[in-house]
Design a protein around this motif. Structure first.
Motif, PDB file in Angstrom:
ATOM      1  N   ASN A 197      -5.989 -24.878  14.588  1.00 28.84           N
ATOM      2  CA  ASN A 197      -6.026 -23.894  13.506  1.00 28.84           C
ATOM      3  C   ASN A 197      -6.497 -22.559  14.066  1.00 28.84           C
ATOM      4  N   LEU A 198      -5.629 -21.548  14.017  1.00 24.43           N
ATOM      5  CA  LEU A 198      -5.997 -20.246  14.571  1.00 24.43           C
ATOM      6  C   LEU A 198      -7.070 -19.549  13.743  1.00 24.43           C
ATOM      7  N   LEU A 199      -7.123 -19.836  12.449  1.00 20.60           N
ATOM      8  CA  LEU A 199      -8.094 -19.179  11.576  1.00 20.60           C
ATOM      9  C   LEU A 199      -8.815 -20.227  10.739  1.00 20.60           C
ATOM     10  N   PRO A 200      -9.681 -21.036  11.364  1.00 16.39           N
ATOM     11  CA  PRO A 200     -10.409 -22.051  10.585  1.00 16.39           C
ATOM     12  C   PRO A 200     -11.409 -21.390   9.655  1.00 16.39           C
ATOM     13  N   SER A 201     -11.668 -22.050   8.541  1.00 11.72           N
ATOM     14  CA  SER A 201     -12.591 -21.492   7.559  1.00 11.72           C
ATOM     15  C   SER A 201     -14.029 -21.664   8.021  1.00 11.72           C
ATOM     16  N   HIS A 202     -14.902 -20.895   7.389  1.00 12.57           N
ATOM     17  CA  HIS A 202     -16.329 -20.978   7.705  1.00 12.57           C
ATOM     18  C   HIS A 202     -16.894 -22.347   7.339  1.00 12.57           C
ATOM     19  N   THR A 203     -16.432 -22.925   6.236  1.00 13.96           N
ATOM     20  CA  THR A 203     -16.952 -24.230   5.830  1.00 13.96           C
ATOM     21  C   THR A 203     -16.549 -25.313   6.822  1.00 13.96           C
ATOM     22  N   GLN A 204     -15.332 -25.229   7.340  1.00 13.64           N
ATOM     23  CA  GLN A 204     -14.904 -26.221   8.321  1.00 13.64           C
ATOM     24  C   GLN A 204     -15.719 -26.140   9.607  1.00 13.64           C
ATOM     25  N   GLN A 205     -16.132 -24.978   9.978  1.00 16.49           N
ATOM     26  CA  GLN A 205     -16.836 -24.808  11.236  1.00 16.49           C
ATOM     27  C   GLN A 205     -18.343 -25.026  11.107  1.00 16.49           C
ATOM     28  N   ASN A 206     -18.942 -24.547  10.028  1.00 13.22           N
ATOM     29  CA  ASN A 206     -20.396 -24.444  10.022  1.00 13.22           C
ATOM     30  C   ASN A 206     -21.105 -25.116   8.853  1.00 13.22           C
TER      31      ASN A 206
END
Length: 303
Positions: A197-206
């Motif tokens: 995913n080139l633009l993962p969401s903030h919730t997915q990452q953190n």
């Protein structure tokens, strides 16, 4: 033999009088109206040479085409080509005054916001000082959780562990029975969503990672909360896991989640083959107690 009147204005050339219908000699003036019969017109005063004649407009008031042209400006005159005109305005200058003022105000607001953010970030990462001590709570509220800064990537000890947060649930089924689900690896779900995913969401990452970090930082080794933030971190982590279980439809048709249990799985990152370092890859689990859910959270609500 031709006969001419004595009063005739005919001119004789060297060869004698003109014969035939030929016109006047070159340079000869044509007879004007004065030559026609009529009343005599009194002669006016003599006009000096070079002076404008009677009825001529005064100097400086003549038509443009009558004015003399400067030899240095051969293109001057009524038929001269127009000079280069100024090009069209571009950018902000092309806007009306109202929009120019709006653009200026927007730029000022953005500049102030950027300066404030840089100042907050500086106070967060800088050593403790008078300003950061006095306004520490304001700085933390601005930085956490979106703009957190740390040095774990560089020094003194970069992260060398894979930490996965997992959850299982106790379900009350539609017929009144209970069952326990298997472990859902929530960190692995986030990893699959981020991978490629080139633009993962903030919730997915953190979101999940920061919730677990907050829980660990506010609890002792026996998983007992330390201070008010400890109880807050439990509620935050529990609600995240319940929402994830609801998305996965863990309760099934007509079922409801009654309790959840969370654990972490920590495994060292394997060293590269060329390092020769020997590290145990056996995972270590930290399992929390079962948490009962309030009624408003049992069906996936956020309370």
């Amino acid at each position: 033999m031709d006969v001419y009147d004595e009063g005739s204005d005919a001119r004789h050339g060297p060869a004698g009088p003109s014969a035939g219908p030929s016109g006047p000699e070159p340079g000869a003036a044509l007879p004007g109206p004065a030559a026609l019969p009529g009343p005599a017109v009194p002669a006016g005063p003599a006009v000096p040479a070079g002076s404008p004649g009677p009825g001529a407009p005064p100097p400086g008031t003549g038509r443009p085409e009558d004015l003399p042209h400067s030899p240095a400006d051969p293109g001057a005159g009524p038929h001269a080509a127009p000079g280069p005109s100024a090009g069209p305005r571009t950018g902000v200058a092309a806007l009306s005054l109202r929009y120019q003022i709006g653009a200026a105000v927007a730029l000022v607001v953005v500049a102030v916001a950027v300066c404030a953010h840089l100042g907050m970030t500086f106070l967060h990462v800088a050593p403790a000082n008078t300003v950061s001590k006095k306004h520490g709570e304001t700085v933390e509220n601005w930085i956490y959780p979106e703009f957190e800064q740390n040095w774990k990537l560089f020094a003194p000890n970069p992260l060398q562990q894979d930490i996965a947060v997992q959850v299982r649930a106790e379900i009350r089924t539609a017929d009144g029975g209970t069952r326990t689900t298997g472990w859902y690896d929530l960190s692995a779900q986030d990893g699959r969503a981020i991978d490629g995913n080139l633009l993962p969401s903030h919730t997915q990452q953190n979101e999940l990672r920061r919730a677990w970090d907050l829980f660990v930082a506010t609890h002792d080794d026996d998983n007992r909360p330390v201070g008010l933030r400890g109880a807050l971190s439990e509620t935050y982590l529990r609600r995240i896991t319940v929402l994830r279980l609801d998305r996965a439809d863990a309760a099934g048709p007509g079922g409801a989640v009654e309790r959840v249990q969370i654990r972490s799985r920590t495994a060292p990152v394997p060293p590269p083959e060329w390092s020769g370092e020997k590290v145990s890859t056996t995972p270590v689990y930290r399992t929390l107690s079962w948490w009962s859910l309030p009624e408003d959270e049992a069906r996936g609500g956020a309370g």
